[in-house]
Design a protein around this motif. Structure first.
Motif, PDB file in Angstrom:
ATOM      1  N   GLU A 136      -6.257 -12.592  40.845  1.00  0.00           N
ATOM      2  CA  GLU A 136      -5.997 -12.905  42.258  1.00  0.00           C
ATOM      3  C   GLU A 136      -4.893 -12.016  42.825  1.00  0.00           C
ATOM      4  OE1 GLU A 136      -3.581 -16.478  44.358  1.00  0.00           O
ATOM      5  OE2 GLU A 136      -5.229 -17.134  43.073  1.00  0.00           O
ATOM      6  N   LYS A 137      -3.943 -11.631  41.966  1.00  0.00           N
ATOM      7  CA  LYS A 137      -2.837 -10.761  42.373  1.00  0.00           C
ATOM      8  C   LYS A 137      -3.221  -9.281  42.318  1.00  0.00           C
ATOM      9  CE  LYS A 137       0.106 -14.118  42.961  1.00  0.00           C
ATOM     10  NZ  LYS A 137       0.577 -14.480  44.316  1.00  0.00           N
ATOM     11  N   ASN A 138      -4.491  -8.995  42.016  1.00  0.00           N
ATOM     12  CA  ASN A 138      -5.041  -7.624  42.044  1.00  0.00           C
ATOM     13  C   ASN A 138      -4.441  -6.702  40.982  1.00  0.00           C
ATOM     14  OD1 ASN A 138      -6.515  -8.334  44.463  1.00  0.00           O
ATOM     15  ND2 ASN A 138      -4.604  -8.038  45.596  1.00  0.00           N
ATOM     16  N   VAL A 139      -3.999  -7.268  39.857  1.00  0.00           N
ATOM     17  CA  VAL A 139      -3.309  -6.434  38.866  1.00  0.00           C
ATOM     18  C   VAL A 139      -4.263  -5.538  38.083  1.00  0.00           C
ATOM     19  CG1 VAL A 139      -1.462  -8.147  38.658  1.00  0.00           C
ATOM     20  CG2 VAL A 139      -3.328  -8.142  37.000  1.00  0.00           C
ATOM     21  N   VAL A 140      -5.568  -5.823  38.094  1.00  0.00           N
ATOM     22  CA  VAL A 140      -6.503  -4.946  37.371  1.00  0.00           C
ATOM     23  C   VAL A 140      -7.461  -4.210  38.315  1.00  0.00           C
ATOM     24  CG1 VAL A 140      -6.417  -6.252  35.212  1.00  0.00           C
ATOM     25  CG2 VAL A 140      -8.122  -6.861  36.950  1.00  0.00           C
ATOM     26  N   ASP A 141      -7.219  -4.272  39.599  1.00  0.00           N
ATOM     27  CA  ASP A 141      -8.121  -3.632  40.561  1.00  0.00           C
ATOM     28  C   ASP A 141      -8.329  -2.154  40.276  1.00  0.00           C
ATOM     29  OD1 ASP A 141      -8.347  -6.050  41.784  1.00  0.00           O
ATOM     30  OD2 ASP A 141      -7.583  -5.425  43.740  1.00  0.00           O
ATOM     31  N   ASP A 142      -7.265  -1.455  39.882  1.00  0.00           N
ATOM     32  CA  ASP A 142      -7.335  -0.012  39.646  1.00  0.00           C
ATOM     33  C   ASP A 142      -7.300   0.345  38.157  1.00  0.00           C
ATOM     34  OD1 ASP A 142      -4.759  -0.906  39.353  1.00  0.00           O
ATOM     35  OD2 ASP A 142      -3.803   0.778  40.385  1.00  0.00           O
ATOM     36  N   VAL A 143      -7.456  -0.649  37.287  1.00  0.00           N
ATOM     37  CA  VAL A 143      -7.354  -0.421  35.843  1.00  0.00           C
ATOM     38  C   VAL A 143      -8.700   0.000  35.257  1.00  0.00           C
ATOM     39  CG1 VAL A 143      -6.942  -1.578  33.623  1.00  0.00           C
ATOM     40  CG2 VAL A 143      -5.411  -2.008  35.562  1.00  0.00           C
ATOM     41  N   ASP A 144      -8.656   0.948  34.319  1.00  0.00           N
ATOM     42  CA  ASP A 144      -9.868   1.434  33.653  1.00  0.00           C
ATOM     43  C   ASP A 144     -10.058   0.816  32.272  1.00  0.00           C
ATOM     44  OD1 ASP A 144     -10.727   3.677  35.589  1.00  0.00           O
ATOM     45  OD2 ASP A 144      -8.608   4.123  35.225  1.00  0.00           O
ATOM     46  N   TYR A 145      -8.968   0.685  31.513  1.00  0.00           N
ATOM     47  CA  TYR A 145      -9.013   0.112  30.168  1.00  0.00           C
ATOM     48  C   TYR A 145      -8.030  -1.054  30.094  1.00  0.00           C
ATOM     49  CZ  TYR A 145     -11.428   4.367  28.597  1.00  0.00           C
ATOM     50  OH  TYR A 145     -12.325   5.398  28.440  1.00  0.00           O
ATOM     51  N   LEU A 146      -8.409  -2.068  29.344  1.00  0.00           N
ATOM     52  CA  LEU A 146      -7.527  -3.220  29.138  1.00  0.00           C
ATOM     53  C   LEU A 146      -7.526  -3.591  27.659  1.00  0.00           C
ATOM     54  CD1 LEU A 146      -5.785  -5.591  30.219  1.00  0.00           C
ATOM     55  CD2 LEU A 146      -7.921  -6.884  30.474  1.00  0.00           C
ATOM     56  N   PHE A 147      -6.334  -3.630  27.075  1.00  0.00           N
ATOM     57  CA  PHE A 147      -6.180  -4.022  25.675  1.00  0.00           C
ATOM     58  C   PHE A 147      -5.350  -5.300  25.570  1.00  0.00           C
ATOM     59  CE2 PHE A 147      -6.276   0.800  24.969  1.00  0.00           C
ATOM     60  CZ  PHE A 147      -7.660   0.798  24.770  1.00  0.00           C
ATOM     61  N   GLY A 148      -5.754  -6.172  24.663  1.00  0.00           N
ATOM     62  CA  GLY A 148      -4.982  -7.356  24.322  1.00  0.00           C
ATOM     63  C   GLY A 148      -4.760  -7.391  22.830  1.00  0.00           C
ATOM     64  N   ILE A 149      -3.958  -8.344  22.379  1.00  0.00           N
ATOM     65  CA  ILE A 149      -3.681  -8.479  20.951  1.00  0.00           C
ATOM     66  C   ILE A 149      -3.444  -9.950  20.635  1.00  0.00           C
ATOM     67  CG2 ILE A 149      -1.200  -8.062  21.263  1.00  0.00           C
ATOM     68  CD1 ILE A 149      -1.272  -6.618  18.503  1.00  0.00           C
ATOM     69  N   HIS A 150      -3.886 -10.375  19.446  1.00  0.00           N
ATOM     70  CA  HIS A 150      -3.651 -11.758  19.038  1.00  0.00           C
ATOM     71  C   HIS A 150      -3.518 -11.818  17.519  1.00  0.00           C
ATOM     72  CE1 HIS A 150      -3.559 -16.076  19.168  1.00  0.00           C
ATOM     73  NE2 HIS A 150      -3.854 -16.097  20.456  1.00  0.00           N
TER      74      HIS A 150
END
Length: 375
Positions: A138-152
């Motif tokens: 909703e805050k548009n933090v991934v609007d311009d992102v191409d890759y997203l990595f997470g970790i667990h």
């Protein structure tokens, strides 16, 4: 900054975050703490007026470089530890934050990287509520992102120390709170009301008889039932309950959810009793991306060796990380599953893991980011 200094900072950061845990949507001091670190490292920082969480942009966002986002969840669970209820990082979010900050310090260590990368650090609130990722979208933090990595962090039953999986194939989850609404009656006159405990028991029996495709892992169970009081001669007409639904695919979850709601409607008609059912949380199953998985697999091999690379890790657990890709299908995303000798298990109040794994996770994320830019 030497590798030894970074190692000490990662360990100290973990210790601070572990000792100062905050529950979902109340991560105020955690947000301020991370914000300070991001600013010290030269990030362009963004916080929000209506929620916790903080974003930091590091590198060159003015050119044509692909933008790589790395997400860490920042909230803790509320649970009983040694007889006292408290905020507790028994899901490893303190470790996730520490490793993602370690990635920032590794990038900062190589001064010439600042012009060659564009990395967004997403420190997301309320993962345990299944709502934080949607708020960040909703805050548009991934609007311009191409890759997203997470970790667990992963429990030892899934993978061992010195190993990692390039993707965690989470399932879908959904939780409900329910209220059986009726009036109490005298214990000698059971014909004057419907016993809420018996209705709750009937619901347990009905949901245990739900069957969908057995080739798709799934489960539904009652996780709380409260009714009655101190007086044993009162038949309770009211009860509250909780339900937990899990399925490996979003399609299976839709079918499971439909059958649970049908069971509730059946009980309402059978007992002529009002039963209110309210959704309290929902998490979508993972959407996989082969490009992101390949990048992460190469990073694991570069860091831990070929023998340290595990296959895709399928788990009935859920994570709201996958809402980012559902809301932005073009996003190339994956979540690293890190072996760390974690025991007895996630969400156990006394969960422990090998802290040396913090360095493994940091190094894998660092290499994954560099792999995106072929550095």
């Amino acid at each position: 900054m030497s590798n030894k200094t970074i190692e000490k900072k990662i360990t100290a950061t973990f210790q601070y975050l572990h000792e100062n845990a905050e529950i979902s949507w109340e991560e105020v001091q955690t947000t301020k703490y991370i914000e300070g670190i991001l600013r010290e490292s030269g990030c362009v920082v963004r916080t929000f007026d209506d929620c916790t969480g903080v974003i930091g942009d590091y590198g060159n966002f003015n050119g044509d470089l692909p933008i790589v986002a790395v997400r860490a969840d920042i909230d803790a669970l509320w649970q009983e530890v040694d007889g006292v209820f408290q905020a507790n990082h028994s899901c490893g979010h303190d470790a996730h934050m520490s490793m993602v900050l370690g990635l920032l310090w590794r990038l900062e260590q190589e001064k010439d990287l600042a012009d060659k990368v564009a990395v967004r650090f997403i420190f997301q609130p309320a993962e345990e509520k299944g709502a934080g990722a949607l708020k960040m979208v909703e805050k548009n933090v991934v609007d311009d992102v191409d890759y997203l990595f997470g970790i667990h962090l992963r429990p030892m039953q899934e993978t061992k120390m010195g190993h990692a999986a390039p993707v965690i194939v989470h399932g879908a989850t959904k939780t409900y709170k329910g209220i059986i609404k009726g009036e109490d009656a005298h214990g000698a006159r059971p014909h004057l009301n419907h016993n809420a405990i018996e209705i709750g028991t009937q619901l347990v029996n009905m949901i245990r008889q739900i069957h969908i495709d057995p080739l798709v892992p799934h489960s539904v169970k009652m996780t709380a039932l409260q009714s009655g009081g101190e007086s044993a001669n009162i038949i309770p007409g009211k009860a509250t309950f909780s339900l937990d639904l899990r399925a490996q695919t979003n399609e299976a979850m839709e079918m499971l959810d439909s059958k649970v709601n049908h069971a509730i409607d059946t009980l309402k008609n059978l007992y002529e009793t009002d039963i209110e059912l309210k959704s309290t949380g929902e998490i979508a199953a993972a959407k996989l991306n082969s490009d992101a998985i390949e990048i992460m697999e190469t990073a694991i091999e570069d860091s831990l060796g070929k023998e340290g690379v595990d296959g895709p890790l399928q788990t009935p657990g859920g994570d709201d990380f996958h809402y980012y890709t559902i809301k932005k299908p073009s996003l190339k995303a994956t979540m690293l599953g890190l072996g760390c000798d974690l025991k007895p298990g996630l969400h156990h109040p006394k969960m422990i893991f090998d802290k040396k794994a913090l360095l493994n996770g940091t190094d894998i994320l660092y290499k994954a980011v560099k792999n995106v830019y072929s550095l």
